[in-house]
Scaffold this active site. Structure first.
Site, short mmCIF file in Angstrom:
data_model
loop_
_atom_site.label_atom_id
_atom_site.label_comp_id
_atom_site.label_asym_id
_atom_site.label_seq_id
_atom_site.Cartn_x
_atom_site.Cartn_y
_atom_site.Cartn_z
N LYS A 98 0.86 -1.19 0.00
CA LYS A 98 0.00 0.00 0.00
C LYS A 98 0.90 1.24 0.00
CE LYS A 98 -1.17 1.47 3.96
NZ LYS A 98 -0.46 2.78 3.99
N PRO B 65 9.09 -5.29 3.91
CA PRO B 65 9.74 -5.01 5.19
C PRO B 65 8.75 -4.62 6.27
CG PRO B 65 10.18 -3.26 3.59
CD PRO B 65 9.50 -4.35 2.85
N ALA C 298 7.08 -0.46 7.68
CA ALA C 298 7.67 0.30 6.59
C ALA C 298 6.76 1.35 5.99
CB ALA C 298 8.12 -0.67 5.49
N GLY D 96 1.94 -0.86 4.59
CA GLY D 96 0.77 -1.68 4.91
C GLY D 96 0.96 -3.17 4.88
N GLY E 109 1.33 -5.70 7.22
CA GLY E 109 0.41 -6.46 8.07
C GLY E 109 -1.04 -6.17 7.76
N SER E 110 -1.35 -4.92 7.49
CA SER E 110 -2.74 -4.55 7.17
C SER E 110 -3.19 -5.19 5.86
CB SER E 110 -2.87 -3.03 7.07
OG SER E 110 -2.58 -2.41 8.30
N SER E 111 -2.30 -5.20 4.87
CA SER E 111 -2.64 -5.82 3.60
C SER E 111 -2.81 -7.32 3.75
CB SER E 111 -1.56 -5.49 2.56
OG SER E 111 -1.97 -5.86 1.26
N ASP F 271 -5.65 0.98 8.68
CA ASP F 271 -5.23 0.79 7.29
C ASP F 271 -5.88 -0.42 6.62
OD1 ASP F 271 -3.63 2.97 6.95
OD2 ASP F 271 -1.74 1.94 7.34
#
Length: 266
Positions: free
Chosen positions: A10, A89, A92, A95, A97-99, A120
């Site tokens: 993201k 990474p 960073a 996103g 973890g959110s993705s 996010d």
């Protein structure tokens, strides 16, 4: 049978902080796009939960209920074995973890739980350009955004988001220019250059690697930090220019994560 999903990076092309609620949550106005690089997730239904993590950024990724994948599956009411190829990474500003969480919610048809997993996550449910407002709950697809050839640069610095917001002195700033309509790519790039990331200065003030990353993106039409950092992006005229810039940066900074990417347009 393994069900597979792609969790794209993201990129906050803009990030305007427009206020702060009484409960401490910050109000945002951001144009978000997604790139053709990201994490990969596999899922096999099973009676219990398990996450197997691989990939270049697997070290330090939790494989228990601290992981947003686990929490997304729990909210969806499913169990099984997940495989996570961690290509983005950590911490960073793109996103990761959110993705990942959004990809799981899409797989399970449980998109309604997105905001419960983080601000996010709702915007990551779709991979099209979107305007994200409020605390992340107000997302609207935006047409006319061209696919962009970019270089993403992460200098290997983890930037805790709460620390960046603490260093943000001015909490009430102007929203994005609301004229979200562009006749061509040149018009869009001109518009983009006039926007901001209000978290860039506070993030850079405690992390000199961020200004270094922005300086490395020389030749870019627009360069900016994404999210709360530390990944920075540069927009280049075409894929060849982006690849050449990425090769040059990677050669001079071999410890940085550098990728030439293309974003999804609308």
């Amino acid at each position: 049978m393994t069900i597979e999903a792609f969790a794209p990076a993201k990129i906050n092309l803009t990030l305007h902080v427009t206020g702060q609620r009484d409960d401490g949550y910050h109000l945002l106005d951001s144009l978000v796009v997604f790139a053709d690089v990201g994490d990969r997730i596999g899922f096999v239904p099973a009676p219990s939960m398990r996450i197997d993590v691989s990939g270049p950024f697997s070290v330090g990724v939790p494989d228990d209920d601290r992981n947003l994948i686990w929490r997304a599956a729990a909210l969806a009411g499913v169990t099984g074995r997940f495989s996570l190829e961690k290509n983005l990474p950590h911490g960073a500003g793109i996103g990761g973890g959110s993705s990942d969480a959004a990809a799981v919610l899409r797989l399970m048809g449980a998109e309604a739980h997105a905001l419960a997993l983080g601000a996010d996550v709702p915007v990551c449910l779709l991979d099209v350009p979107q305007r994200m407002r409020g605390i992340g709950e107000d997302v609207t697809p935006v047409g006319g955004v061209p696919a962009l050839d970019m270089v993403l640069v992460n200098p290997g610095v983890h930037v805790p988001t709460p620390d960046v917001f603490k260093r943000l002195r001015q909490k009430e700033n102007s929203a994005m220019d609301s004229r979200l309509g562009w006749s061509d790519r040149a018009g869009f790039v001109d518009w983009l250059g006039a926007q901001r990331n209000d978290l860039q200065a506070p993030a850079a003030s405690g992390n000199p690697a961020i200004p270094s990353a922005l300086t490395a993106l020389k030749g870019a039409e627009v360069s900016r930090m994404s999210g709360s950092g530390s990944t920075c992006f540069g927009v280049y005229p075409d894929a060849a220019a982006a690849r050449a810039a990425a090769d040059q940066i990677a050669e001079s900074q071999p410890r940085w994560w550098v990728r030439a990417v293309q974003t999804v347009g609308a």
